[in-house]
Design a protein around this motif. Structure first.
Motif, PDB file in Angstrom:
ATOM      1  N   LEU A  73       0.844  -1.186   0.000  1.00 26.18           N
ATOM      2  CA  LEU A  73       0.000   0.000   0.000  1.00 26.18           C
ATOM      3  C   LEU A  73       0.879   1.236   0.000  1.00 26.18           C
ATOM      4  CD1 LEU A  73      -2.558  -0.918   2.799  1.00 26.18           C
ATOM      5  CD2 LEU A  73      -2.851  -1.173   0.342  1.00 26.18           C
ATOM      6  N   VAL A  74       0.361   2.331  -0.517  1.00 21.80           N
ATOM      7  CA  VAL A  74       1.038   3.620  -0.425  1.00 21.80           C
ATOM      8  C   VAL A  74       0.033   4.596   0.163  1.00 21.80           C
ATOM      9  CG1 VAL A  74       2.114   5.515  -1.687  1.00 21.80           C
ATOM     10  CG2 VAL A  74       2.545   3.150  -2.378  1.00 21.80           C
ATOM     11  N   HIS A  75       0.459   5.331   1.185  1.00 28.58           N
ATOM     12  CA  HIS A  75      -0.410   6.379   1.699  1.00 28.58           C
ATOM     13  C   HIS A  75       0.324   7.701   1.632  1.00 28.58           C
ATOM     14  CE1 HIS A  75       0.869   6.052   6.192  1.00 28.58           C
ATOM     15  NE2 HIS A  75       1.737   5.393   5.478  1.00 28.58           N
ATOM     16  N   LEU A  76      -0.452   8.782   1.502  1.00 24.03           N
ATOM     17  CA  LEU A  76       0.117  10.105   1.343  1.00 24.03           C
ATOM     18  C   LEU A  76      -0.692  11.108   2.145  1.00 24.03           C
ATOM     19  CD1 LEU A  76      -1.873  11.641  -0.982  1.00 24.03           C
ATOM     20  CD2 LEU A  76      -0.749   9.906  -2.345  1.00 24.03           C
ATOM     21  N   ALA A  77      -0.040  12.212   2.504  1.00 22.80           N
ATOM     22  CA  ALA A  77      -0.698  13.221   3.325  1.00 22.80           C
ATOM     23  C   ALA A  77      -0.318  14.619   2.869  1.00 22.80           C
ATOM     24  CB  ALA A  77      -0.319  13.027   4.792  1.00 22.80           C
ATOM     25  N   TYR A  78      -1.232  15.534   3.113  1.00 19.79           N
ATOM     26  CA  TYR A  78      -1.035  16.959   2.837  1.00 19.79           C
ATOM     27  C   TYR A  78      -1.378  17.735   4.108  1.00 19.79           C
ATOM     28  CZ  TYR A  78      -1.050  15.802  -2.128  1.00 19.79           C
ATOM     29  OH  TYR A  78      -0.758  15.285  -3.357  1.00 19.79           O
ATOM     30  N   THR A  79      -0.678  18.828   4.355  1.00 19.22           N
ATOM     31  CA  THR A  79      -0.988  19.703   5.479  1.00 19.22           C
ATOM     32  C   THR A  79      -1.581  20.998   4.947  1.00 19.22           C
ATOM     33  OG1 THR A  79       1.254  20.605   5.482  1.00 19.22           O
ATOM     34  CG2 THR A  79       0.818  18.746   6.951  1.00 19.22           C
ATOM     35  N   ASP A  80      -2.192  21.760   5.835  1.00 14.02           N
ATOM     36  CA  ASP A  80      -2.828  23.015   5.453  1.00 14.02           C
ATOM     37  C   ASP A  80      -1.771  24.088   5.204  1.00 14.02           C
ATOM     38  OD1 ASP A  80      -4.513  25.159   5.054  1.00 14.02           O
ATOM     39  OD2 ASP A  80      -5.049  25.359   7.164  1.00 14.02           O
ATOM     40  N   ASN A  81      -1.833  24.713   4.041  1.00 12.70           N
ATOM     41  CA  ASN A  81      -0.952  25.850   3.755  1.00 12.70           C
ATOM     42  C   ASN A  81      -1.755  27.064   3.286  1.00 12.70           C
ATOM     43  OD1 ASN A  81      -1.688  25.162   1.171  1.00 12.70           O
ATOM     44  ND2 ASN A  81       0.395  24.997   0.360  1.00 12.70           N
ATOM     45  N   GLY A  82      -3.056  27.057   3.552  1.00 16.76           N
ATOM     46  CA  GLY A  82      -3.903  28.181   3.179  1.00 16.76           C
ATOM     47  C   GLY A  82      -4.434  28.135   1.759  1.00 16.76           C
ATOM     48  N   THR A  83      -4.106  27.060   1.014  1.00 17.96           N
ATOM     49  CA  THR A  83      -4.626  26.914  -0.343  1.00 17.96           C
ATOM     50  C   THR A  83      -5.583  25.727  -0.382  1.00 17.96           C
ATOM     51  OG1 THR A  83      -2.966  25.359  -1.163  1.00 17.96           O
ATOM     52  CG2 THR A  83      -2.390  27.703  -1.212  1.00 17.96           C
ATOM     53  N   SER A  84      -6.309  25.614  -1.466  1.00 26.49           N
ATOM     54  CA  SER A  84      -7.252  24.497  -1.588  1.00 26.49           C
ATOM     55  C   SER A  84      -6.548  23.168  -1.844  1.00 26.49           C
ATOM     56  CB  SER A  84      -8.261  24.773  -2.700  1.00 26.49           C
ATOM     57  OG  SER A  84      -7.584  24.928  -3.934  1.00 26.49           O
ATOM     58  N   ASP A  85      -5.295  23.212  -2.298  1.00 26.55           N
ATOM     59  CA  ASP A  85      -4.545  21.976  -2.557  1.00 26.55           C
ATOM     60  C   ASP A  85      -3.828  21.451  -1.329  1.00 26.55           C
ATOM     61  OD1 ASP A  85      -5.271  21.895  -5.221  1.00 26.55           O
ATOM     62  OD2 ASP A  85      -3.572  23.142  -5.822  1.00 26.55           O
ATOM     63  N   GLY A  86      -3.410  22.307  -0.427  1.00 30.94           N
ATOM     64  CA  GLY A  86      -2.610  21.898   0.712  1.00 30.94           C
ATOM     65  C   GLY A  86      -1.155  21.693   0.311  1.00 30.94           C
ATOM     66  N   ALA A  87      -0.302  21.494   1.290  1.00 34.94           N
ATOM     67  CA  ALA A  87       1.124  21.280   1.061  1.00 34.94           C
ATOM     68  C   ALA A  87       1.432  19.793   1.181  1.00 34.94           C
ATOM     69  CB  ALA A  87       1.940  22.073   2.073  1.00 34.94           C
ATOM     70  N   PHE A  88       2.080  19.226   0.172  1.00 31.92           N
ATOM     71  CA  PHE A  88       2.424  17.808   0.184  1.00 31.92           C
ATOM     72  C   PHE A  88       3.384  17.533   1.339  1.00 31.92           C
ATOM     73  CE2 PHE A  88       5.045  14.196  -1.351  1.00 31.92           C
ATOM     74  CZ  PHE A  88       4.037  13.251  -1.404  1.00 31.92           C
ATOM     75  N   ALA A  89       3.017  16.627   2.233  1.00 37.76           N
ATOM     76  CA  ALA A  89       3.842  16.307   3.400  1.00 37.76           C
ATOM     77  C   ALA A  89       4.687  15.067   3.174  1.00 37.76           C
ATOM     78  CB  ALA A  89       2.954  16.112   4.626  1.00 37.76           C
ATOM     79  N   GLY A  90       4.253  14.182   2.292  1.00 39.19           N
ATOM     80  CA  GLY A  90       5.035  12.988   2.008  1.00 39.19           C
ATOM     81  C   GLY A  90       4.165  11.805   1.662  1.00 39.19           C
ATOM     82  N   SER A  91       4.827  10.759   1.169  1.00 36.07           N
ATOM     83  CA  SER A  91       4.143   9.495   0.906  1.00 36.07           C
ATOM     84  C   SER A  91       5.010   8.375   1.459  1.00 36.07           C
ATOM     85  CB  SER A  91       3.885   9.305  -0.588  1.00 36.07           C
ATOM     86  OG  SER A  91       5.097   9.214  -1.285  1.00 36.07           O
ATOM     87  N   TRP A  92       4.355   7.311   1.868  1.00 37.36           N
ATOM     88  CA  TRP A  92       5.047   6.218   2.518  1.00 37.36           C
ATOM     89  C   TRP A  92       4.522   4.893   1.993  1.00 37.36           C
ATOM     90  CZ3 TRP A  92       2.777  10.432   4.637  1.00 37.36           C
ATOM     91  CH2 TRP A  92       3.613  11.354   5.277  1.00 37.36           C
ATOM     92  N   ALA A  93       5.425   3.957   1.724  1.00 39.55           N
ATOM     93  CA  ALA A  93       5.039   2.615   1.284  1.00 39.55           C
ATOM     94  C   ALA A  93       4.868   1.719   2.504  1.00 39.55           C
ATOM     95  CB  ALA A  93       6.099   2.030   0.355  1.00 39.55           C
ATOM     96  N   ILE A  94       3.864   0.868   2.452  1.00 35.63           N
ATOM     97  CA  ILE A  94       3.617  -0.098   3.518  1.00 35.63           C
ATOM     98  C   ILE A  94       3.693  -1.487   2.871  1.00 35.63           C
ATOM     99  CG2 ILE A  94       2.087  -0.813   5.372  1.00 35.63           C
ATOM    100  CD1 ILE A  94       0.608   1.913   4.886  1.00 35.63           C
ATOM    101  N   PRO A  95       4.827  -2.182   3.015  1.00 34.74           N
ATOM    102  CA  PRO A  95       4.985  -3.501   2.404  1.00 34.74           C
ATOM    103  C   PRO A  95       3.992  -4.514   2.977  1.00 34.74           C
ATOM    104  CG  PRO A  95       7.092  -2.619   3.120  1.00 34.74           C
ATOM    105  CD  PRO A  95       6.018  -1.739   3.699  1.00 34.74           C
ATOM    106  N   PRO A  96       3.840  -5.656   2.312  1.00 30.51           N
ATOM    107  CA  PRO A  96       2.956  -6.708   2.832  1.00 30.51           C
ATOM    108  C   PRO A  96       3.343  -7.106   4.253  1.00 30.51           C
ATOM    109  CG  PRO A  96       3.663  -7.224   0.608  1.00 30.51           C
ATOM    110  CD  PRO A  96       4.454  -6.032   1.050  1.00 30.51           C
TER     111      PRO A  96
END
Length: 114
Positions: A73-96
């Motif tokens: 699985l891959v999960h990703l997150a964004y934080t609030d930067n005052g825009t509608s897109d948000g600021a990319f915080a990172g993505s992380w792989a979760i192996p089996p």
């Protein structure tokens, strides 16, 4: 699972997951001011929710356990930067058969698992 979730008020306060295709998925939410809330798990086809019990506290992180023997699985997150897109915080792989923990130290604006 929904690839991206858009919160009300620029902070993600709960995450509702419709899980399919995996043996089991478990998610624990780190809720600002309340701490870790306890893992909730779902099997194939199940709907479950993690997050603030009263929807008044923002989530700062997750612990995600992937119990599938073959899929990453891959999960990703964004934080609030005052825009509608948000600021990319990172993505992380979760192996089996493993888990991933992350704490952004600030409110999550958008989150997704693929």
């Amino acid at each position: 699972m929904t690839p991206a979730l858009y919160p009300y008020g620029w902070q993600l306060q709960a995450l509702r997951v419709k899980q399919w295709g995996l043996t089991q998925l478990c998610i624990d939410a780190l809720v600002g001011g309340l701490g870790w809330r306890g893992a909730v798990c779902g099997g194939d086809g199940q709907l479950f929710e993690v997050g603030s019990p009263d929807y008044h506290h923002a989530m700062n992180g997750f612990s995600v356990a992937n119990y599938d023997p073959t899929d990453t699985l891959v999960h990703l997150a964004y934080t609030d930067n005052g825009t509608s897109d948000g600021a990319f915080a990172g993505s992380w792989a979760i192996p089996p058969n493993s888990w991933q923990l992350f704490d952004l130290g600030t409110s999550i604006y958008r989150y997704g698992i693929v």
